[in-house]
Design a protein around this motif. Structure first.
Motif, mmCIF file in Angstrom:
data_model
loop_
_atom_site.group_PDB
_atom_site.id
_atom_site.type_symbol
_atom_site.label_atom_id
_atom_site.label_comp_id
_atom_site.label_asym_id
_atom_site.label_seq_id
_atom_site.Cartn_x
_atom_site.Cartn_y
_atom_site.Cartn_z
ATOM 1 N N ILE A 126 -28.038 39.787 20.883
ATOM 2 C CA ILE A 126 -26.856 39.108 20.813
ATOM 3 C C ILE A 126 -26.796 37.637 21.334
ATOM 4 O O ILE A 126 -26.444 36.767 20.804
ATOM 5 N N GLU A 127 -27.548 37.655 22.439
ATOM 6 C CA GLU A 127 -27.790 36.544 23.053
ATOM 7 C C GLU A 127 -28.600 35.693 22.371
ATOM 8 O O GLU A 127 -28.337 34.366 22.307
ATOM 9 N N ILE A 165 -38.342 35.849 31.941
ATOM 10 C CA ILE A 165 -37.444 37.223 32.631
ATOM 11 C C ILE A 165 -37.828 38.283 31.661
ATOM 12 O O ILE A 165 -37.610 38.424 30.506
ATOM 13 N N TRP A 195 -35.945 40.847 31.016
ATOM 14 C CA TRP A 195 -34.745 41.156 30.471
ATOM 15 C C TRP A 195 -34.469 40.933 29.276
ATOM 16 O O TRP A 195 -34.115 39.710 28.940
ATOM 17 N N PRO A 224 -32.360 40.854 26.611
ATOM 18 C CA PRO A 224 -31.065 39.670 26.425
ATOM 19 C C PRO A 224 -31.387 38.454 26.737
ATOM 20 O O PRO A 224 -31.081 37.303 25.791
ATOM 21 N N ILE A 225 -31.917 38.211 28.046
ATOM 22 C CA ILE A 225 -32.109 36.812 28.464
ATOM 23 C C ILE A 225 -33.549 36.224 27.583
ATOM 24 O O ILE A 225 -33.492 35.107 27.409
ATOM 25 N N PHE A 229 -32.841 35.079 24.133
ATOM 26 C CA PHE A 229 -32.135 33.735 24.419
ATOM 27 C C PHE A 229 -33.310 32.901 24.361
ATOM 28 O O PHE A 229 -33.097 31.715 23.814
ATOM 29 N N TYR A 241 -28.581 39.285 35.178
ATOM 30 C CA TYR A 241 -28.604 37.697 34.871
ATOM 31 C C TYR A 241 -28.634 36.892 35.929
ATOM 32 O O TYR A 241 -28.581 35.616 36.044
ATOM 33 N N PRO A 277 -23.302 35.776 26.542
ATOM 34 C CA PRO A 277 -23.469 34.741 25.716
ATOM 35 C C PRO A 277 -22.526 33.658 25.661
ATOM 36 O O PRO A 277 -22.830 32.579 25.641
ATOM 37 N N ILE A 307 -23.531 31.858 28.847
ATOM 38 C CA ILE A 307 -24.529 31.104 28.771
ATOM 39 C C ILE A 307 -24.242 29.859 27.769
ATOM 40 O O ILE A 307 -24.588 28.627 27.968
#
Lengths: 478, 218
Positions: free
Chosen positions: A379-380, A441, A443, A445-446, A449, B130, B189, B192
């Motif tokens: 989703i990111e 990173i 992870w 999702p990060i 992105f 995060y 998101p 961010i």
């Protein structure tokens, strides 16, 4: 000539856009199949393996002697032998009532998280029911999922016991770290040579001392001819020499005997290197040994679970975000972009049209790059696509605004592009820093992105200097 | 100048109201977590045939009115369904099973179907992965800002950047609390995105200030 050049570039862009947004369909067994690679989705968008780990309610049978002490090596005793020796059989729960505490539940969850990290699991959800101690794990579905599940719930109880008396000599508390090492050379048991995989266990200061004492006490007597030492294979073979009266130790993981041995000499280093499998040059065998050793190392390194868990549920659950919903997001993005491009055309006329054509080409190339570079889309990542498209719009708009201010000549175009690049990239340097950081990173999702935006920004940098520049220069040429 | 101050004052008051309201709502009502992060009940039904989520949604709307429901297909054959809601009573489960039997001509028995309790996900568990990446990125960005805009005053720039970035996130979280937008998969998101937009806004402002300084020097 000018028109032909412009038309050629436009047609190429249209072609790329068709490939990216529609696909290339080829007939395969009476159905049409898109040959363009699909996106690689993260677990949020694809689905997850949901595993329920329940606190074990099962009992274990132990045999006790007349003094009430647990009898070692009692697994093979028959009921007759038990009665003859005056032993008694007892059923006790794996998890005692006293052990069923919130602290132990939380500790178990922490250890599981440590294991997942050690196994390089880059996206998961972990939930703890503090009333029952049950843990729910949501993992991404891939080729490693099954092995992760089989390792993650292992209790990881490590013991070195006296083979004869079953006295516990060392436990997990004595372990400082466990990892995997490799060594080359020939195996002592076979004539084959190659790489040997070792499970390296390093002990704490106290553990080191204990190991030294044990290795002194359980040293091989010279006349026994025992054929084992601590660096020999232990996972594949049980090497207890039943015929000698020599004192030996047994190494157990989760109550399962890994090896029984005595020592050639006292160990003063505080380290044990146990070979896993035999020395081999075969890559598959080697990979198996590495996987086996890594699992053991991870389990030992992260400590033992204070409770015994059982895998109760293990199923693949699809994401609630459906293909249709993703398509709606895609159409919404296309709609917004279309409105933005119409605004560009109205504001900057023919230059705006070229800017719009160039924009579509970049967007098409961008989605193709994401597909072919195997970037996992989360989703990111979808947000990153939207931000990249916004940044690209800002770039094109800025460039066209600069051109509007000056007469459209080749020199002016060069100057406008130079200035736009400078202004734009200076402003987004902090974003570039963030994007590069995120790329590293572990992870998903990060990193998704970061990777999506990395390709987006790189594409903006390369694309406009070549394609947009060419389009505008051709138009400006006489 | 007076007008500017007035505008600024209005903005400051507005931001303060949003933040105070956000904090008050968070402290009193808490954040509105997405269903997947709450304590929930799950019922799994094996239909053994193809079905549409929309049809199941229709059934859950009837049986579990006014309740948020999460419907997911299970396993590769997609012939089982997982229905998750804040609470599913035995009566609701029976109704659910009866309606599914009616619709899909199955012979499911409510007594054979267990209702599983799904624990919530802690907010800190959602945020934890995060934190470090954001700290690393922010520290490097602040160092860059200090060097790039040293003419504007390194410490001032760093403080301004850090302050505005934090303020922007607080405003976002306050708005999430006020509007009761569920805290879930879209929250990070959004964080961010706001972070990026704040950085773009800040660099644009600093570049402008730098250009003005240059002009003044000339």
């Amino acid at each position: 000539m000018k028109k032909v050049k412009l038309l050629t570039i436009t047609l190429i862009i249209v072609l790329v856009a068709m490939v990216a947004f529609v696909g290339v369909y080829v007939q395969k067994q009476n159905r049409m199949e898109d040959e363009v690679r699909d996106y690689s989705y993260s677990m949020d968008l694809k689905g997850t393996r949901n595993v329920t780990l329940k606190v074990s309610q099962e009992n274990k049978t132990i045999i006790k002697d007349s003094n009430g002490d647990e009898v070692a090596d009692s697994e093979d005793l028959t009921d007759e032998e038990i009665a003859q020796n005056g032993y008694t059989k007892e059923e006790i729960p794996y998890n005692s009532e006293e052990a069923l505490t919130v602290e132990n539940y939380k500790k178990s969850k922490e250890i599981l998280e440590k294991r997942l990290k050690a196994m390089n699991v880059q996206n998961y959800v972990i939930k703890l029911n503090e009333q029952t101690g049950d843990i729910i794990l949501e993992l991404a579905e891939d080729e490693n999922t099954d092995s992760i599940i089989s390792n993650v719930g292992t209790a990881g109880k490590f013991e070195i016991v006296d083979t004869q008396t079953n006295e516990v000599l060392m436990t997990n508390k004595d372990i400082k770290l466990a990892n995997v090492m490799y060594g080359s050379g020939s195996s002592t048991e076979t004539t084959s040579s190659g790489t040997t995989v070792y499970l390296n266990i390093e002990f704490t200061k106290e553990g080191k001392q204990k190991l030294e004492e044990i290795s002194n006490k359980y040293i091989k007597s010279e006349d026994t001819g025992a054929d084992e030492n601590t660096t020999e294979n232990e996972t594949s073979e049980n090497t207890t020499d039943e015929t000698t009266s020599e004192k030996t130790i047994t190494m157990k993981i989760d109550d399962e005997e890994i090896m029984s041995t005595s020592f050639d000499e006292p160990i003063r280093t505080g380290k044990l290197q146990l070979s896993v499998g035999r020395a081999t040059t075969d890559q598959d065998t080697l990979q198996d040994s590495i996987a086996q050793a890594s699992s053991m190392a991870t389990v030992l390194d992260t400590g033992n679970l204070p409770l015994k868990y059982e895998v109760d549920g293990n199923e693949y659950v699809l994401s609630d975000i459906t293909e249709n919903q993703l398509q709606i997001v895609q159409y919404a993005l296309i709609g917004i972009v279309a409105i933005g491009l119409i605004v560009l055309i109205i504001r900057y006329k023919s230059n705006g049209l070229l800017g719009a054509i160039s924009y579509v080409g970049l967007a098409a190339l961008f989605v193709l790059i994401i597909r072919y570079t195997n970037v996992v889309l989360s989703i990111e990542g979808i947000f990153a696509i939207a931000i990249t498209l916004l940044l690209n719009y800002i770039f094109v708009n800025k460039l066209l605004a600069k051109l509007k201010q000056s007469e459209v000549k080749k020199e002016n175009i060069k100057q406008a592009i130079k200035e736009t690049y400078k202004e734009f990239f200076i402003k987004i340097i902090p974003i570039c820093i963030m994007v590069i950081t995120f790329c590293f990173i572990k992870w998903i999702p990060i990193s998704s992105f970061g990777m999506v935006m990395f390709w987006g920004i790189a594409l903006i940098a390369i694309y406009h200097i070549s394609v947009t520049n060419s389009l505008l220069r051709i138009k400006a040429s006489k | 100048m007076k007008n500017m101050s007035k505008k600024k004052l209005i903005v400051i008051i507005l931001i303060a109201i949003i933040i105070i309201a956000g904090i008050t709502i968070t402290l009193t009502k808490g954040l509105n977590y997405d269903l997947r992060y709450q304590d929930t009940k799950r019922v799994e039904l094996y239909l053994g045939k193809d079905f549409k989520i929309a049809d199941i949604k229709q059934i859950t709307d009837e049986v579990l009115p006014d309740q948020a429901v999460l419907i997911q297909k299970i396993e590769v054959y997609e012939d089982s369904i997982s229905i998750i809601s804040k609470d599913i009573t035995d009566e609701q489960k029976t109704n659910l099973v009866n309606k599914v039997n009616e619709k899909y001509e199955t012979e499911l028995n409510a007594d054979d179907i267990a209702t599983t309790t799904i624990p919530h996900t802690r907010g800190r568990d959602i945020v934890k992965p995060y934190i470090l990446p954001f700290i690393i990125a922010t520290v490097i960005i602040l160092a860059y800002m200090a060097v790039r805009y040293h003419k504007l005053g390194s410490i001032k720039t760093v403080l301004k950047t850090a302050g505005i970035c934090i303020l922007a996130q607080i405003i976002l979280l306050s708005l999430i609390a006020i509007t009761r937008i569920p805290v879930g998969r879209l929250t990070i998101p959004m964080v961010i995105t706001v972070y990026i937009l704040t950085l773009v806004g800040l660099t644009t402002k600093f570049e402008k200030d730098l250009a003005n300084n240059k002009k003044e020097e000339k």
